[in-house]
Design a protein around this motif. Structure first.
Motif, mmCIF file in Angstrom:
data_model
loop_
_atom_site.group_PDB
_atom_site.id
_atom_site.type_symbol
_atom_site.label_atom_id
_atom_site.label_comp_id
_atom_site.label_asym_id
_atom_site.label_seq_id
_atom_site.Cartn_x
_atom_site.Cartn_y
_atom_site.Cartn_z
ATOM 1 N N UNK A 140 79.147 17.126 43.221
ATOM 2 C CA UNK A 140 80.352 17.897 43.501
ATOM 3 C C UNK A 140 79.905 19.270 43.994
ATOM 4 N N UNK A 141 79.597 19.343 45.267
ATOM 5 C CA UNK A 141 78.982 20.559 45.811
ATOM 6 C C UNK A 141 79.892 21.778 45.690
ATOM 7 N N UNK A 142 81.203 21.544 45.624
ATOM 8 C CA UNK A 142 82.123 22.679 45.485
ATOM 9 C C UNK A 142 81.941 23.411 44.162
ATOM 10 N N UNK A 143 81.298 22.741 43.182
ATOM 11 C CA UNK A 143 81.095 23.372 41.872
ATOM 12 C C UNK A 143 79.975 24.398 41.892
ATOM 13 N N UNK A 144 79.193 24.448 42.991
ATOM 14 C CA UNK A 144 78.084 25.401 43.026
ATOM 15 C C UNK A 144 77.839 26.053 44.380
ATOM 16 N N UNK A 145 78.329 25.468 45.452
ATOM 17 C CA UNK A 145 77.922 25.952 46.779
ATOM 18 C C UNK A 145 78.392 27.382 47.060
ATOM 19 N N UNK A 146 79.472 27.817 46.436
ATOM 20 C CA UNK A 146 79.973 29.177 46.670
ATOM 21 C C UNK A 146 79.591 30.168 45.578
ATOM 22 N N UNK A 147 78.763 29.728 44.652
ATOM 23 C CA UNK A 147 78.278 30.631 43.603
ATOM 24 C C UNK A 147 77.196 31.536 44.203
ATOM 25 N N UNK A 148 77.286 32.832 44.019
ATOM 26 C CA UNK A 148 76.290 33.737 44.601
ATOM 27 C C UNK A 148 74.879 33.466 44.073
ATOM 28 N N UNK A 149 73.898 33.588 44.953
ATOM 29 C CA UNK A 149 72.476 33.579 44.613
ATOM 30 C C UNK A 149 71.938 32.242 44.116
ATOM 31 N N UNK A 150 72.620 31.135 44.447
ATOM 32 C CA UNK A 150 72.039 29.827 44.126
ATOM 33 C C UNK A 150 70.818 29.607 45.020
#
Length: 374
Positions: A147-157
């Motif tokens: 579920x890429x939406x759970x992390x793709x917009x988190x800063x600094x991944x």
């Protein structure tokens, strides 16, 4: 700065009391907790180890990147077992001293630290989290990394851990979902860290290997921003040999190889020969696959008879079940009275579950099944 502090519930000493209870049961303890192989090392591997005992790669310092023979064996294995042409996708390879050190050092070798975020499955192998903590980076646990939406917009991944087939759940991620993970990671400049140590221990499609993050459908012809980890511990019962590898993004692998050379993280020369033999001995791998399939089939049926909602995993060596009591420790106590010790799900981030390992002898599995049915 050195290693940072870490915290983890992953402490096998916590089940010592349950083991004491189990050992007192008539017939003794049946340990289905730690996933340590119990079957013999293939004869081909033993012969290769002995044959290389006085080779130049033994009495002299071994090559960090692996002998020419090992490199050839790895290239052939990826092509034949995983459908991956490493040269065509510009992938590099470096052997590692088992997969656990590769996992634990990964964030540090990627130069991650304060402010950097590493994504991992919420239910997973504990060393992903420990390795991130050692580097001083931040752990982000998500229910499903696909579920890429759970992390793709988190800063600094900066990195995303994938484990397919999964320890402990046995879940397998399809090629399409892997491709989505890789594409999303590349958009934000992050690296996909794909732990595929159970890739050949697959129970779907007649035992076909689980999809590879370096597969053509997934990586679109380039190993950029992808690192795959693999181990011979389970496929060839070589846990004590400490034979594993990292393959993928040539630039990242080359840099890691240089660091590994400086800190002496090098597979001994004779073990490199044994590793090459293990990769080539497909008959022994299939024989072990059959052993584990039979054990898992028996375990699933017996756990169902005992009252668990057990099912055959898609891959890996474990039966993952919800605790009947709702708490892994309460079920651990009840099972210890039968002389059976699984792993508490709390170790993997799920305190309402248990993990039963098929890495026990045929006799031990049969005895455990008998106890569960009675």
């Amino acid at each position: 700065m050195g290693f940072h502090a870490y915290s983890s519930p992953y402490d096998w000493g916590r089940i010592a009391g349950y083991k004491a209870t189990a050992k007192a049961v008539p017939g003794g303890m049946i340990d289905l907790s730690v996933g340590s192989p119990v079957d013999t090392v293939p004869a081909s591997v033993q012969a290769a180890l002995a044959g290389a005992a006085d080779a130049p790669n033994a009495y002299g310092y071994p090559v960090t990147a692996g002998s020419a023979d090992l490199k050839a064996a790895i290239d052939d294995w990826f092509r034949e077992a995983r459908g991956v042409d490493l040269k065509a996708i510009n992938a590099g390879v470096v052997p590692t001293v088992g997969s656990k050190e590769a996992v634990a050092l990964m964030a540090s070798l990627l130069h991650l630290g304060a402010g950097d975020v590493v994504v991992q499955p919420r239910i997973s192998y504990p060393t992903y989290e420990i390795g991130t903590q050692l580097a001083g980076a931040t752990v982000l646990k998500v229910d499903d990394v696909a579920d890429v939406d759970s992390w793709v917009n988190v800063p600094n991944v900066k990195a995303i851990w994938v484990n397919s087939p999964s320890n402990p759940t046995g879940d397998v991620i399809s090629s399409d979902w892997l491709a989505d993970i890789v594409a999303a990671a590349r958009r934000i400049g992050a690296v996909v860290l794909s732990d595929e140590c159970y890739a050949l221990v697959s129970w779907q499609n007649n035992g076909a290997a689980a999809p590879c993050a370096l597969g053509p459908q997934v990586c679109e012809g380039s190993a950029d921003n992808i690192l795959v980890l693999y181990s011979l511990s389970k496929q060839s019962n070589m846990a004590g040999y400490r034979t594993a590898l990292i393959a993928g993004d040539y630039r990242l692998v080359a840099e890691m190889a240089e660091y590994r050379k400086q800190i002496g993280q090098i597979i001994p020369g004779p073990v490199q020969a044994a590793m090459a033999a293990g990769l080539r001995d497909t008959a022994s791998v299939r024989e072990q696959w059959n052993r584990y399939r039979n054990r898992l089939t028996q375990l699933v049926a017996a756990l169902q008879a005992y009252g668990y909602e057990a099912h055959m995993p898609a891959g890996a060596l474990y039966v993952w079940v919800k605790a009947k009591s709702g708490d892994c420790w309460e079920d651990m106590a009840q099972l210890a009275e039968l002389g059976i010790i699984p792993s508490p799900g709390e170790f993997y981030g799920a305190p309402a579950f248990l993990r039963f390992s098929a890495t026990a002898t045929d006799e031990a599995i049969a005895s455990a099944c008998e106890r569960l049915r009675n």
